[in-house]
Design a protein around this motif. Structure first.
Motif, short mmCIF file in Angstrom:
data_model
loop_
_atom_site.label_atom_id
_atom_site.label_comp_id
_atom_site.label_asym_id
_atom_site.label_seq_id
_atom_site.Cartn_x
_atom_site.Cartn_y
_atom_site.Cartn_z
N GLY A 1 -10.91 5.80 -1.76
CA GLY A 1 -9.66 6.53 -1.97
C GLY A 1 -10.03 7.91 -1.56
N VAL B 1 -5.13 1.63 -6.20
CA VAL B 1 -4.54 2.00 -4.85
C VAL B 1 -3.59 3.20 -5.01
CG1 VAL B 1 -3.63 1.33 -2.59
CG2 VAL B 1 -5.32 -0.26 -3.82
N ILE C 1 -9.66 3.50 2.05
CA ILE C 1 -9.64 1.92 1.51
C ILE C 1 -10.92 1.86 0.80
CG2 ILE C 1 -9.71 -0.32 1.76
CD1 ILE C 1 -7.10 0.95 2.51
N ASP D 1 -5.74 -3.57 6.08
CA ASP D 1 -5.66 -2.35 5.27
C ASP D 1 -6.08 -1.27 5.77
OD1 ASP D 1 -4.41 -3.98 3.23
OD2 ASP D 1 -5.79 -3.98 1.72
N LEU E 1 0.90 -1.32 -0.08
CA LEU E 1 0.01 -0.03 -0.04
C LEU E 1 0.98 1.16 -0.03
CD1 LEU E 1 -2.88 -0.87 2.59
CD2 LEU E 1 -3.01 -0.88 0.03
#
Length: 356
Positions: free
Chosen positions: A199, A127, A196, A339, A52
Motif C-alpha cells: 500500500g 486494501v 499491492i 491485481d 479493488l
C-alpha cells in the motif's frame, strides 16, 4: 553459493495458501479444459477491478461476488450478517446457480474450505488502492519523501519528491549500474507491486515476516548485504528488489525461451513481464516448475502448443489456474498478477509521466 540458495529458495515474498490436493473444489480445476483459459484474464480482471476500486457491484462493500472456472461473473448478494450467516447465504446462492444450470458443479464451502462457484468479498479491509495511490504519487505534502542511498540522492528536505519519482530514480540507476535494462513493462509492474505489496507504506509488515515497501523477508534483505538498520529504508528496498529481479531474470529467461520462444515479440514481452511478477510473489523455483517438463509443467506445454488462442495475460493466468493445489499455488496466486496490472494501470492513468 549462499546467495544463490537464498534467492532461489527463500524468494517467497507474499504468503501463499497451499490447498490440499484432495480438496473437492480442486476437481473443478483439474476438469477445466485448457481452452477455457481464453478470455479468462479479461473476465477475472473485471471482478478484481470491482473489488479493488469499489466499482459496479462493489460500490457497496458488504457484498459477495460469485464467478465460475472461466472467471465469468455469475451473481452477487448483500451480506446478511456475520461470517457464519454470510457462508450460509453463499452456499444457498451456489445451490441456486446450480439448480438454474448456470454452473455444472456444486461444492459447498465453509470457513476453512473453498467452495464452487468461487466467491470474492467486496470488503477488503487491508486494501485501499486510492489511498495507496495518493501515497505513491505524493498527493499530500506529508506523502512526499527524500533520501540518499549508495551515492544516489533523491529530493531534499526543502524539495521532497513523490515516492514514485524516488523509486524510479533508484530503479533506473541501480539497474544501469548492474547492466540490467529496465523495460516499460518492468517499471509499470514495479510501481504496481508497491501498491499491492505494501500500500506504498514504509512500515508494512506481513504475517510471513515480509517487511517494508516491497515486502522483502529479512533473509533476502541480509542476502542483499543490507545492515539491519536499513531494512525499512525505501531506497534500500528498491535496490534489493532490483537485484532480485535481475537474479530471477537470469534464471527464468532460458526456461521461458524454451517454452514460449516462438511468440511474437510484443506478446512474448508482455507474458514474460507477468511471469517475472509471479516469480516475485511465489518464488523463481515455482516458475521454473510451471515452465518445466514435469506434471506441473503440463499446463505450460498444452497452452504453449496453441498459444495463438490466448492473450499473453491468459497464458500467465492459465499456468497458475491449472496448477492450483500444487506447489503452494492457490487463489491468492491467481489474483496477484491481475491485481498488480490493475494497480499499475491506476498509476499510469493518474500520472502518465511516471510510466515509460
Amino acid at each position: 553459493m549462499r546467495r544463490c540458495l537464498l534467492l532461489l529458495c527463500l524468494f517467497c515474498l507474499s504468503p501463499l495458501r497451499a490447498e490440499t490436493s484432495t480438496a473437492p473444489w480442486l476437481q473443478v480445476v483439474r476438469d477445466t479444459p485448457y481452452v477455457f483459459s481464453s478470455g479468462f484474464y479479461d473476465n477475472l480482471s473485471t471482478l478484481r477491478r470491482w473489488v479493488l476500486l469499489g466499482e459496479s457491484y462493489c460500490t457497496q462493500p458488504q457484498r459477495h461476488l460469485l464467478f465460475d472456472q472461466r472467471g465469468r461473473f455469475l451473481a452477487w448478494f448483500d451480506n446478511p450478517g456475520d461470517s457464519a450467516a454470510n457462508q450460509i447465504e453463499l452456499n444457498a446462492v451456489r445451490e441456486q446457480l446450480y439448480r438454474d444450470g448456470d454452473v455444472h458443479r456444486l461444492i459447498e464451502g465453509s470457513a476453512g474450505e473453498t467452495g464452487y462457484p468461487f466467491a470474492l468479498r467486496c470488503d477488503q479491509p487491508h486494501v485501499d488502492l486510492p489511498a495507496a495511490l495518493d501515497r505513491l504519487l505524493g498527493a499530500k505534502a506529508d506523502d512526499r519523501v527524500w533520501g540518499t542511498w549508495d551515492g544516489i540522492t533523491a529530493g531534499s528536505p526543502e524539495a521532497p519528491w513523490s515516492l514514485a519519482a524516488v523509486v524510479i530514480e533508484v530503479l533506473h540507476t541501480q539497474a544501469q549500474r548492474r547492466g540490467y535494462p529496465v523495460t516499460p513493462a518492468m517499471q509499470r509492474a514495479f510501481l504496481g507491486q508497491i501498491l499491492i505489496e505494501s500500500g506504498a507504506r514504509k512500515r508494512s509488515f506481513s504475517a510471513a515476516q515480509a517487511i517494508g515497501l516491497l515486502q522483502l523477508r529479512p533473509e533476502v534483505l541480509a542476502d542483499c548485504e543490507l545492515a539491519e538498520r536499513f531494512y525499512l529504508h525505501r531506497m534500500a528496498q528498491v535496490d534489493c528488489a532490483v537485484r532480485l529481479y535481475q537474479q530471477n531474470d537470469r534464471n527464468l529467461r532460458p526456461a521461458f525461451e524454451r517454452r514460449f520462444g516462438d511468440l511474437p515479440d510484443d506478446k512474448a514481452e508482455r507474458l514474460y513481464s507477468l511471469l517475472l511478477v509471479q516469480a516475485y510473489h511465489g518464488g523463481i523455483g515455482r516458475m521454473l516448475d510451471l515452465l518445466g517438463d514435469g506434471e506441473v509443467g503440463r499446463a505450460g506445454r498444452e497452452l504453449a502448443a496453441e498459444a495463438q488462442r490466448y492473450s499473453a495475460e491468459d497464458l500467465a493466468l492459465g499456468l497458475v489456474f491449472h496448477n492450483m493445489g500444487r506447489i503452494g499455488l492457490g487463489l491468492e496466486s491467481l489474483y496477484y498478477n491481475v491485481d498488480v496490472v490493475i494497480a499499475a494501470d491506476a498509476v499510469c492513468d493518474a500520472e502518465p509521466e511516471v510510466c515509460l
